[in-house]
Design a protein around this motif. Structure first.
Motif, PDB file in Angstrom:
ATOM      1  N   ARG A 168     -11.948  27.844  -0.213  1.00  0.00           N
ATOM      2  CA  ARG A 168     -11.337  26.875  -1.497  1.00  0.00           C
ATOM      3  C   ARG A 168     -12.010  25.956  -2.429  1.00  0.00           C
ATOM      4  N   GLN A 169     -11.693  25.871  -3.300  1.00  0.00           N
ATOM      5  CA  GLN A 169     -11.894  24.623  -4.293  1.00  0.00           C
ATOM      6  C   GLN A 169     -11.692  23.962  -4.437  1.00  0.00           C
ATOM      7  N   GLY A 170     -10.823  23.049  -4.456  1.00  0.00           N
ATOM      8  CA  GLY A 170      -9.744  22.305  -4.857  1.00  0.00           C
ATOM      9  C   GLY A 170      -8.373  22.117  -4.701  1.00  0.00           C
ATOM     10  N   ASP A 171      -7.900  23.147  -5.222  1.00  0.00           N
ATOM     11  CA  ASP A 171      -6.204  23.622  -5.361  1.00  0.00           C
ATOM     12  C   ASP A 171      -6.737  25.261  -6.186  1.00  0.00           C
ATOM     13  N   ARG A 172      -7.840  25.993  -5.505  1.00  0.00           N
ATOM     14  CA  ARG A 172      -7.916  27.378  -6.154  1.00  0.00           C
ATOM     15  C   ARG A 172      -8.661  27.575  -5.111  1.00  0.00           C
ATOM     16  N   VAL A 173      -8.493  29.350  -4.702  1.00  0.00           N
ATOM     17  CA  VAL A 173      -8.997  30.253  -3.333  1.00  0.00           C
ATOM     18  C   VAL A 173      -9.636  31.189  -3.932  1.00  0.00           C
ATOM     19  N   PHE A 174     -10.700  31.540  -3.455  1.00  0.00           N
ATOM     20  CA  PHE A 174     -11.486  32.380  -3.979  1.00  0.00           C
ATOM     21  C   PHE A 174     -11.978  33.962  -2.644  1.00  0.00           C
ATOM     22  N   GLU A 175     -11.604  34.587  -3.394  1.00  0.00           N
ATOM     23  CA  GLU A 175     -12.266  36.097  -1.563  1.00  0.00           C
ATOM     24  C   GLU A 175     -14.080  35.757  -1.741  1.00  0.00           C
ATOM     25  N   THR A 176     -14.210  35.685  -1.167  1.00  0.00           N
ATOM     26  CA  THR A 176     -16.097  35.863  -0.585  1.00  0.00           C
ATOM     27  C   THR A 176     -16.397  37.483  -0.190  1.00  0.00           C
ATOM     28  N   TYR A 177     -15.502  37.636   1.400  1.00  0.00           N
ATOM     29  CA  TYR A 177     -16.088  38.970   1.885  1.00  0.00           C
ATOM     30  C   TYR A 177     -15.096  39.828   2.495  1.00  0.00           C
ATOM     31  N   TRP A 178     -14.959  40.752   2.729  1.00  0.00           N
ATOM     32  CA  TRP A 178     -13.961  41.465   3.853  1.00  0.00           C
ATOM     33  C   TRP A 178     -14.966  42.988   4.325  1.00  0.00           C
ATOM     34  N   THR A 179     -14.245  43.138   5.636  1.00  0.00           N
ATOM     35  CA  THR A 179     -14.841  44.427   6.412  1.00  0.00           C
ATOM     36  C   THR A 179     -13.499  45.000   7.481  1.00  0.00           C
TER      37      THR A 179
END
Length: 254
Positions: A168-179
């Motif tokens: 997350r950056q502040g109140d923003r959320v990001f998906e970076t990887y999955w398996t």
């Protein structure tokens, strides 16, 4: 006089210490190359692009619905394990692979020290799955993601196990990887320890010498975790007198 129990299980050839050491050192060259390759893959993983999610998507915890952002618990990163769930089924019929994976992650202070929250996002109702959580005696954060799975697992097959990394950056959320599937073995230490033994995992897919025991066949490929019809980890809970009745949780809440 006691008769020795005959054991005809296949074994490697017996050699002297010098021969053994030479063979081990030859293998060590490949082990070190494998370690370096894993480091390079991890470096590439850290350089992947990312995709933004709606931070207000909700999951359900002990206090009711919370946002995905809330599930970070104030930390910078979140690792979420998406637990497969068979709604309405008894404890003995719940996912053997997910019971195996989730049960390994109990000491999470090391993750937290690096600003990482670990949580389970169950793909079934909260009350019912929480009854299973209590039966197993687990302690990691537990949520139900039912109702938000199409957003959280966009483009993937709902109902399959996943391990997903968020930042997350502040109140923003990001998906970076999955398996998924064998990728989630990273959560387990037992398999990695088995790999150090002469008989390995004792599973049919392994490349082992003729005669090696490989009796651990599986209904789910590569995930044989059942003895006498139950996930293996359940038996110690039954022996301790814990109730595995999930019916009290079957209230249809998500």
């Amino acid at each position: 006089m006691k008769r020795a129990i005959e054991d005809s299980t296949a074994l490697p050839p017996v050699v002297d210490r010098t021969t053994f050491t030479a063979a081990l050192e030859a293998l060590r060259v490949r082990e070190k190359a494998h370690t370096r390759e894993a480091d390079e893959i991890a470096a590439q993983r850290r350089r992947l692009p990312m995709v933004e999610l709606d931070a207000n998507v909700t999951v359900t915890g002990p206090a009711g619905p919370v946002t995905l952002l809330d599930a970070f618990d104030g930390r910078k990163q979140l690792l979420a394990y998406y637990y497969m769930w068979h709604t309405g089924h008894p404890a003995a019929e719940q996912c053997q692979g997910c019971t195996w994976c989730a049960g390994q992650i109990q000491e999470i202070s090391y993750l937290q020290s690096r600003d990482i929250t670990f949580a389970v996002f169950c793909q079934g109702p909260y009350a019912e799955s929480r009854a299973y959580y209590d039966f197993m005696g687990w302690s990691m954060p537990w949520y139900s993601a039912l109702g938000s799975l199409e957003q959280l697992l966009e483009g993937r097959n709902i109902g399959q196990m996943y391990l997903v990394s968020y930042v997350r950056q502040g109140d923003r959320v990001f998906e970076t990887y999955w398996t998924t599937m064998r990728g989630v073995e990273v959560m387990d230490n037992n398999y990695h320890l088995m790999d150090l033994t002469v008989y390995g995992r004792q599973e049919p897919y392994e490349d082992s010498p003729a005669g090696w025991p490989q009796q651990w066949a599986a209904e789910e490929p590569k995930l044989p975790k059942v003895i006498d019809g139950r996930p293996i980890a359940q038996w110690s809970r039954i022996a301790a007198g814990r109730s595995d009745d999930l019916s009290g949780g079957r209230c249809g809440t998500s």
